[in-house]
Structures are given as structure tokens and as C-alpha cells.
Design a protein around this motif. Structure first.
Motif, PDB file in Angstrom:
ATOM      1  N   ASN A  13       7.089  17.384  -7.863  1.00 41.41           N
ATOM      2  CA  ASN A  13       8.353  16.533  -8.596  1.00 41.41           C
ATOM      3  C   ASN A  13       7.590  15.385  -8.999  1.00 41.41           C
ATOM      4  N   PRO A  14       8.375  14.830 -10.391  1.00 43.80           N
ATOM      5  CA  PRO A  14       8.225  13.360 -10.993  1.00 43.80           C
ATOM      6  C   PRO A  14       9.114  12.327 -10.572  1.00 43.80           C
ATOM      7  N   ILE A  15       8.325  10.988 -10.776  1.00 42.14           N
ATOM      8  CA  ILE A  15       8.825  10.328 -10.343  1.00 42.14           C
ATOM      9  C   ILE A  15       9.206   9.463 -11.789  1.00 42.14           C
ATOM     10  N   ALA A  52       9.690   0.226 -11.925  1.00 40.76           N
ATOM     11  CA  ALA A  52       8.959   0.274 -10.375  1.00 40.76           C
ATOM     12  C   ALA A  52       8.167  -1.501 -10.897  1.00 40.76           C
ATOM     13  N   TRP A  53       8.159  -2.004 -12.233  1.00 37.75           N
ATOM     14  CA  TRP A  53       7.502  -3.230 -11.429  1.00 37.75           C
ATOM     15  C   TRP A  53       9.269  -3.875 -10.829  1.00 37.75           C
ATOM     16  N   ALA A  54      10.313  -3.563 -11.602  1.00 39.81           N
ATOM     17  CA  ALA A  54      12.199  -4.422 -10.936  1.00 39.81           C
ATOM     18  C   ALA A  54      10.632  -3.967  -9.281  1.00 39.81           C
ATOM     19  N   GLN A  55      10.769  -3.215  -8.770  1.00 34.30           N
ATOM     20  CA  GLN A  55       9.960  -2.776  -7.263  1.00 34.30           C
ATOM     21  C   GLN A  55       9.541  -3.509  -6.999  1.00 34.30           C
ATOM     22  N   GLN A  56       8.427  -3.859  -7.718  1.00 29.72           N
ATOM     23  CA  GLN A  56       7.854  -5.162  -7.343  1.00 29.72           C
ATOM     24  C   GLN A  56       7.305  -6.405  -7.349  1.00 29.72           C
ATOM     25  N   GLY A  57       8.479  -6.770  -8.150  1.00 31.59           N
ATOM     26  CA  GLY A  57       9.106  -7.916  -8.583  1.00 31.59           C
ATOM     27  C   GLY A  57       9.565  -8.545  -7.220  1.00 31.59           C
ATOM     28  N   THR A  77      13.448   3.682  -2.229  1.00 35.75           N
ATOM     29  CA  THR A  77      14.114   4.489  -2.199  1.00 35.75           C
ATOM     30  C   THR A  77      14.746   5.201  -2.875  1.00 35.75           C
ATOM     31  N   THR A  78      15.271   4.911  -3.715  1.00 38.23           N
ATOM     32  CA  THR A  78      16.254   5.966  -4.998  1.00 38.23           C
ATOM     33  C   THR A  78      15.489   5.881  -6.082  1.00 38.23           C
ATOM     34  N   ARG A  79      14.247   6.201  -6.122  1.00 42.26           N
ATOM     35  CA  ARG A  79      12.750   6.405  -6.982  1.00 42.26           C
ATOM     36  C   ARG A  79      12.012   7.521  -6.146  1.00 42.26           C
ATOM     37  N   ILE A  80      12.521   6.859  -5.396  1.00 39.60           N
ATOM     38  CA  ILE A  80      11.186   8.664  -4.428  1.00 39.60           C
ATOM     39  C   ILE A  80      12.327   9.509  -3.666  1.00 39.60           C
ATOM     40  N   LEU A  81      13.732   9.147  -3.069  1.00 38.57           N
ATOM     41  CA  LEU A  81      14.194  10.477  -2.986  1.00 38.57           C
ATOM     42  C   LEU A  81      14.558  11.552  -3.278  1.00 38.57           C
ATOM     43  N   PRO A  82      14.386  11.064  -4.868  1.00 37.43           N
ATOM     44  CA  PRO A  82      14.531  12.574  -6.212  1.00 37.43           C
ATOM     45  C   PRO A  82      12.908  12.647  -5.975  1.00 37.43           C
ATOM     46  N   VAL A  83      12.494  12.663  -6.108  1.00 45.28           N
ATOM     47  CA  VAL A  83      10.843  12.742  -5.629  1.00 45.28           C
ATOM     48  C   VAL A  83      10.673  14.139  -4.211  1.00 45.28           C
ATOM     49  N   LEU A  84      11.213  13.488  -3.025  1.00 41.78           N
ATOM     50  CA  LEU A  84      11.505  14.644  -2.160  1.00 41.78           C
ATOM     51  C   LEU A  84      12.787  16.000  -2.143  1.00 41.78           C
ATOM     52  N   TRP A  85      13.866  15.145  -2.924  1.00 42.73           N
ATOM     53  CA  TRP A  85      15.063  16.152  -2.851  1.00 42.73           C
ATOM     54  C   TRP A  85      14.817  16.232  -4.324  1.00 42.73           C
ATOM     55  N   PRO A  86      13.931  16.882  -4.932  1.00 44.26           N
ATOM     56  CA  PRO A  86      15.275  16.830  -6.847  1.00 44.26           C
ATOM     57  C   PRO A  86      15.769  17.700  -6.864  1.00 44.26           C
ATOM     58  N   ALA A  87      17.429  17.729  -7.706  1.00 44.78           N
ATOM     59  CA  ALA A  87      17.438  18.435  -8.489  1.00 44.78           C
ATOM     60  C   ALA A  87      17.271  19.934  -8.590  1.00 44.78           C
ATOM     61  N   MET A 113       0.622  -1.439  -0.288  1.00 45.08           N
ATOM     62  CA  MET A 113      -0.067   0.544   0.081  1.00 45.08           C
ATOM     63  C   MET A 113       0.681   1.687   0.127  1.00 45.08           C
ATOM     64  N   ILE A 114       2.124   1.361   0.829  1.00 42.34           N
ATOM     65  CA  ILE A 114       2.613   2.205   0.972  1.00 42.34           C
ATOM     66  C   ILE A 114       3.923   2.572  -0.242  1.00 42.34           C
ATOM     67  N   TYR A 115       4.222   1.277  -1.396  1.00 37.19           N
ATOM     68  CA  TYR A 115       4.110   1.504  -2.645  1.00 37.19           C
ATOM     69  C   TYR A 115       3.473   1.911  -3.808  1.00 37.19           C
ATOM     70  N   GLY A 116       2.298   1.790  -3.595  1.00 32.85           N
ATOM     71  CA  GLY A 116       1.442   1.944  -4.277  1.00 32.85           C
ATOM     72  C   GLY A 116       0.412   2.933  -3.946  1.00 32.85           C
ATOM     73  N   LEU A 117       0.778   3.722  -2.896  1.00 37.50           N
ATOM     74  CA  LEU A 117      -0.243   5.147  -2.855  1.00 37.50           C
ATOM     75  C   LEU A 117       0.937   6.132  -2.161  1.00 37.50           C
ATOM     76  N   GLY A 118       2.688   5.660  -2.431  1.00 38.84           N
ATOM     77  CA  GLY A 118       3.584   6.339  -2.345  1.00 38.84           C
ATOM     78  C   GLY A 118       3.556   7.146  -3.713  1.00 38.84           C
ATOM     79  N   GLU A 119       4.051   5.809  -4.121  1.00 38.69           N
ATOM     80  CA  GLU A 119       4.439   6.511  -5.511  1.00 38.69           C
ATOM     81  C   GLU A 119       3.527   7.436  -6.879  1.00 38.69           C
ATOM     82  N   HIS A 120       2.141   7.283  -6.279  1.00 41.33           N
ATOM     83  CA  HIS A 120       0.968   8.584  -6.708  1.00 41.33           C
ATOM     84  C   HIS A 120       0.910   9.679  -6.098  1.00 41.33           C
TER      85      HIS A 120
END
Length: 233
Positions: A161-163, A169-174, A210-220, A146-153
Motif C-alpha cells: 500500500n502506498p504512502i 514528509a518534509w513537514a514531519q522531519q522539520g 501517524t496520519t501518513r502510516i495508518l493508510p499504509v497499514l489499514w488502507p481503504a 531511523m523509524i521515520y526513514g525505514l518505516g516510510e520505505h
């Protein structure tokens, strides 16, 4: 090429427009940004360009169109942009992506399976293996997915900021699915190898997230990326 789409949650045509532009963003090298009129960024663009109807299309700070275009018409707007060669797409918007939906559905499925342990045992199992398996299905299954799905949305929408979607995304879920199943099976059979494998895979899934969400929280520090128009309020 920077493409901005002004939308709102209450605007039904906006969902269709965003879906079309998401498809176009997967085909062309454009920087897509979906701006909610309820947010300061969206209102600022609308005020600067005198936009009073949505969905509204802005390309490189110029109003180009209103309403929901066909995909071919949308491609004509960005004909100057080269074809996209990257497999992962950066996106922020209102429409829930496929991987986000898959994660939420998986969370519900694991909730049902975990609840099955309660139904079978008439409550939380007393013996340790099934009790731990049920707990893992709720934590690594329901809560984590639920965190994965709602977090990335939601986080890209709240921060603007984009994700990164696509293969990551699919590798993470796999990894998360494989880790959870190995962990639960290892718990039930008390097999240390399965437990270690499951824990490692689950940790790798968290690392990818984490590698996907960090640029959303602290973008370049970079700029963020027909009929049926609706009058904006």
C-alpha cells in the motif's frame, strides 16, 4: 490510469525504471504500483499476462513494454493522463525516496552527536542535564529518525500500500528536527519553555507520521496503484 511496474531486487535495470516512473508519477495523474516478482501479487500479474522479462510495464492490465524507457518515452505511454495537480505523491516501490534517505542520514548524524557525549565524558555523563541530552539524542534522534526513514520505505513495500510523500514528509522531519533541538537545548539549559516547545514539536511530528502510516497499514478498499530488460526467473 493504473500503471504497474514489475521489478525485482536482483534486477539492476529495475531501479532505473522505477526512478523514471516515479518522476512520471509526479508529473501525471496516474496510479503507480511497483510489484516485486518475489511477492505473490507480482507473480500473479506476470502469470496472467505471460511476462517473462523485467522490468515490465503494465497499463490498465495490459502489457505495454519491457526494459527501461526514457522519461519522454514513459510520458508518451501515459499521454492520455492529465497533468498532476496534487503536491503529494502516493508511492510504493523498491527505491528509497529522498525523504527516507534524509531521515536515515539524520539518524546517523544524531547517533554521532550522542556518541560525542560518551567520548567527551568517558561514558554516560553523570550530571543530569548532559546525561538526559545524550539520551534524547539517541531516542528522539537516532531511534526516531531511523523509524521515520525505514518505516516510510519498508512498510509500503511489505504491505503493498502506498504512502504519501511530498510536503507531509518534509513537514514531519522539520518538526522532528526542531523539536529535538529545542528539547536538547532546554535540557542542557534547564529551560522549561524550550522543553515544552520541543516536546510539542516532537509530538506533532509523530502525529504527522501517524496520519501518513495508518493508510499504509489499514488502507481503504481500493485498487493499488526501452532497453535493458532482464529475464525473470
Amino acid at each position: 490510469m493504473k500503471v504497474q511496474l514489475l521489478v525485482s531486487e536482483w534486477c539492476e535495470p529495475c531501479d532505473r525504471a522505477e526512478a523514471i516512473w516515479r518522476e512520471v508519477a509526479e508529473m501525471r495523474e496516474i496510479e503507480l504500483e511497483v510489484l516485486d516478482m518475489a511477492q505473490p501479487e507480482g507473480r500473479a500479474v506476470a502469470k496472467r499476462l505471460g511476462i517473462r522479462s523485467i522490468p515490465a510495464l503494465v497499463i490498465d492490465d495490459a502489457l505495454k513494454g519491457l526494459g527501461v524507457p526514457t522519461r519522454s518515452a514513459a510520458l508518451e505511454y501515459v499521454a492520455a493522463a492529465p497533468p498532476r495537480v496534487r503536491t503529494a505523491v502516493l508511492h510504493v516501490g523498491l527505491v528509497m525516496g529522498t525523504s527516507s534517505r534524509a531521515a536515515v542520514l539524520a539518524a546517523v548524524a544524531y547517533l554521532l552527536v550522542g556518541g560525542g557525549f560518551f567520548a567527551w565524558y568517558g561514558g554516560l555523563p553523570q550530571s543530569e542535564p548532559p546525561r538526559l541530552a545524550a539520551i534524547h539524542l539517541f531516542t528522539l534522534g537516532f531511534v526516531t529518525f531511523m523509524i521515520y526513514g525505514l518505516g516510510e520505505h519498508l512498510l509500503p513495500r511489505f504491505t503493498g500500500n502506498p504512502i504519501r510523500f511530498g510536503a507531509a514528509a518534509w513537514a514531519q522531519q522539520g518538526l522532528a528536527h526542531a523539536g529535538l533541538l529545542a528539547f536538547v537545548l532546554g535540557t542542557l539549559t534547564e529551560t522549561r519553555v524550550l522543553l515544552s516547545t520541543g516536546a510539542t514539536l516532537a509530538w506533532l511530528a509523530l502525529l504527522v507520521f501517524t496520519t501518513r502510516i495508518l493508510p499504509v497499514l489499514w488502507p481503504a478498499p481500493t485498487a493499488r496503484p526501452a532497453t535493458g530488460a532482464v529475464q525473470a526467473e
